[in-house]
Write a protein that holds these residues in place. Structure first.
Motif, PDB file in Angstrom:
ATOM      1  N   SER A 168       4.804  12.369 -15.620  1.00  0.00           N
ATOM      2  CA  SER A 168       3.752  12.703 -14.663  1.00  0.00           C
ATOM      3  C   SER A 168       2.758  11.563 -14.452  1.00  0.00           C
ATOM      4  O   SER A 168       2.099  11.507 -13.427  1.00  0.00           O
ATOM      5  N   ALA A 169       2.642  10.659 -15.386  1.00  0.00           N
ATOM      6  CA  ALA A 169       1.743   9.511 -15.235  1.00  0.00           C
ATOM      7  C   ALA A 169       2.504   8.371 -14.559  1.00  0.00           C
ATOM      8  O   ALA A 169       3.719   8.273 -14.685  1.00  0.00           O
ATOM      9  N   PRO A 170       1.794   7.512 -13.821  1.00  0.00           N
ATOM     10  CA  PRO A 170       2.492   6.367 -13.211  1.00  0.00           C
ATOM     11  C   PRO A 170       3.202   5.543 -14.283  1.00  0.00           C
ATOM     12  O   PRO A 170       2.722   5.416 -15.402  1.00  0.00           O
ATOM     13  N   ILE A 171       4.341   5.026 -13.895  1.00  0.00           N
ATOM     14  CA  ILE A 171       5.142   4.250 -14.838  1.00  0.00           C
ATOM     15  C   ILE A 171       4.392   2.977 -15.227  1.00  0.00           C
ATOM     16  O   ILE A 171       3.667   2.404 -14.426  1.00  0.00           O
ATOM     17  N   CYS A 172       4.587   2.573 -16.451  1.00  0.00           N
ATOM     18  CA  CYS A 172       3.919   1.379 -16.940  1.00  0.00           C
ATOM     19  C   CYS A 172       4.878   0.639 -17.862  1.00  0.00           C
ATOM     20  O   CYS A 172       4.988   0.955 -19.034  1.00  0.00           O
ATOM     21  N   LEU A 219       3.472  13.357   3.676  1.00  0.00           N
ATOM     22  CA  LEU A 219       2.232  13.321   2.897  1.00  0.00           C
ATOM     23  C   LEU A 219       1.490  12.002   3.076  1.00  0.00           C
ATOM     24  O   LEU A 219       0.266  11.988   3.192  1.00  0.00           O
ATOM     25  N   PHE A 220       2.221  10.900   3.107  1.00  0.00           N
ATOM     26  CA  PHE A 220       1.563   9.598   3.268  1.00  0.00           C
ATOM     27  C   PHE A 220       0.952   9.417   4.647  1.00  0.00           C
ATOM     28  O   PHE A 220      -0.010   8.686   4.801  1.00  0.00           O
ATOM     29  N   THR A 221       1.520  10.074   5.642  1.00  0.00           N
ATOM     30  CA  THR A 221       1.007   9.898   7.003  1.00  0.00           C
ATOM     31  C   THR A 221       0.072  11.023   7.440  1.00  0.00           C
ATOM     32  O   THR A 221      -0.384  11.019   8.586  1.00  0.00           O
ATOM     33  N   ALA A 222      -0.245  11.938   6.549  1.00  0.00           N
ATOM     34  CA  ALA A 222      -1.143  13.050   6.884  1.00  0.00           C
ATOM     35  C   ALA A 222      -2.541  12.518   7.170  1.00  0.00           C
ATOM     36  O   ALA A 222      -3.037  11.637   6.468  1.00  0.00           O
ATOM     37  N   ASP A 223      -3.164  13.068   8.210  1.00  0.00           N
ATOM     38  CA  ASP A 223      -4.498  12.614   8.621  1.00  0.00           C
ATOM     39  C   ASP A 223      -5.535  12.766   7.521  1.00  0.00           C
ATOM     40  O   ASP A 223      -6.313  11.866   7.259  1.00  0.00           O
ATOM     41  N   ASP A 224      -5.566  13.919   6.861  1.00  0.00           N
ATOM     42  CA  ASP A 224      -6.572  14.141   5.824  1.00  0.00           C
ATOM     43  C   ASP A 224      -6.036  13.928   4.414  1.00  0.00           C
ATOM     44  O   ASP A 224      -6.711  14.210   3.439  1.00  0.00           O
ATOM     45  N   MET A 241       4.625  12.021  -8.600  1.00  0.00           N
ATOM     46  CA  MET A 241       4.563  11.439  -7.264  1.00  0.00           C
ATOM     47  C   MET A 241       3.595  12.172  -6.336  1.00  0.00           C
ATOM     48  O   MET A 241       3.158  11.606  -5.335  1.00  0.00           O
ATOM     49  N   VAL A 242       3.281  13.429  -6.646  1.00  0.00           N
ATOM     50  CA  VAL A 242       2.356  14.208  -5.824  1.00  0.00           C
ATOM     51  C   VAL A 242       1.405  14.978  -6.728  1.00  0.00           C
ATOM     52  O   VAL A 242       1.682  15.192  -7.909  1.00  0.00           O
ATOM     53  N   TYR A 259      -1.964  22.930  -1.515  1.00  0.00           N
ATOM     54  CA  TYR A 259      -2.016  21.699  -0.735  1.00  0.00           C
ATOM     55  C   TYR A 259      -1.553  20.544  -1.610  1.00  0.00           C
ATOM     56  O   TYR A 259      -1.930  20.452  -2.784  1.00  0.00           O
ATOM     57  N   TYR A 260      -0.749  19.680  -1.024  1.00  0.00           N
ATOM     58  CA  TYR A 260      -0.200  18.541  -1.756  1.00  0.00           C
ATOM     59  C   TYR A 260      -0.683  17.233  -1.146  1.00  0.00           C
ATOM     60  O   TYR A 260      -0.903  17.139   0.055  1.00  0.00           O
ATOM     61  N   CYS A 261      -0.833  16.235  -2.012  1.00  0.00           N
ATOM     62  CA  CYS A 261      -1.115  14.879  -1.550  1.00  0.00           C
ATOM     63  C   CYS A 261      -0.255  13.915  -2.369  1.00  0.00           C
ATOM     64  O   CYS A 261       0.095  14.192  -3.514  1.00  0.00           O
ATOM     65  N   ALA A 262       0.113  12.810  -1.736  1.00  0.00           N
ATOM     66  CA  ALA A 262       0.940  11.803  -2.394  1.00  0.00           C
ATOM     67  C   ALA A 262       0.085  10.986  -3.354  1.00  0.00           C
ATOM     68  O   ALA A 262      -1.088  10.741  -3.106  1.00  0.00           O
ATOM     69  N   ARG A 263       0.677  10.587  -4.452  1.00  0.00           N
ATOM     70  CA  ARG A 263       0.006   9.701  -5.412  1.00  0.00           C
ATOM     71  C   ARG A 263       0.500   8.279  -5.172  1.00  0.00           C
ATOM     72  O   ARG A 263       1.522   7.861  -5.694  1.00  0.00           O
ATOM     73  N   GLY A 264      -0.248   7.563  -4.376  1.00  0.00           N
ATOM     74  CA  GLY A 264       0.115   6.186  -4.062  1.00  0.00           C
ATOM     75  C   GLY A 264       0.186   5.298  -5.284  1.00  0.00           C
ATOM     76  O   GLY A 264       1.013   4.387  -5.347  1.00  0.00           O
ATOM     77  N   ASP A 265      -0.661   5.572  -6.276  1.00  0.00           N
ATOM     78  CA  ASP A 265      -0.649   4.748  -7.486  1.00  0.00           C
ATOM     79  C   ASP A 265       0.682   4.845  -8.215  1.00  0.00           C
ATOM     80  O   ASP A 265       1.180   3.857  -8.744  1.00  0.00           O
ATOM     81  N   ALA A 266       1.289   6.022  -8.214  1.00  0.00           N
ATOM     82  CA  ALA A 266       2.580   6.195  -8.891  1.00  0.00           C
ATOM     83  C   ALA A 266       3.677   5.425  -8.172  1.00  0.00           C
ATOM     84  O   ALA A 266       4.512   4.772  -8.810  1.00  0.00           O
TER      85      ALA A 266
END
Length: 119
Positions: free
Chosen positions: A11-15, A51-56, A87-88, A98-105
């Motif tokens: 669940s955490a971004p890969i490192c 999700l990445f292109t969603a306005d809000d 990823m979300v 409501y879902y949003c993308a995790r760009g950092d991941a």
């Protein structure tokens, strides 16, 4: 007897070091593979695109289902896999999620695959 799959928190971004830095050890390769596996579905890729292109930045499961032409339960399953992979993110508001993308991941995964990409 079926092979038991490893239980790994992704669940955490890969490192880890980029794949081009040196041969990966088994754990690092598993970490990368599990995240890529979560993305390796056309519906999940399309969901991430929405999700990445969603306005809000956030989209309700009901709207995502309409966007990909599937039932809400099927979309919820795909989103659950993306959420397990980090990823979300999900936020419940009443009866809706409501879902949003995790760009950092995704950026972290991109850096592991190719640190010279998109510089």
């Amino acid at each position: 007897m079926p092979k038991t799959l490893p239980v790994v928190d992704v669940s955490a971004p890969i490192c880890c070091a980029p794949v081009s830095a040196a041969p990966m050890d088994d754990d690092a390769a598993l970490q990368v593979a599990l995240r890529l596996k979560a993305l390796a579905d056309p519906v999940r890729i399309k969901l991430m695109s929405i999700l990445f292109t969603a306005d809000d930045g956030e989209v309700c499961t009901c709207d995502l289902a309409t966007g990909v032409g599937l039932s809400e339960s099927t979309v919820s399953h795909h989103l659950g896999q993306l959420k397990k992979a980090g990823m979300v993110e999900a936020t419940r508001r009443g009866m809706n999620v409501y879902y949003c993308a995790r760009g950092d991941a995704l950026n972290a995964l991109r850096q592991v695959l190719d640190p010279n990409c998109c510089i």
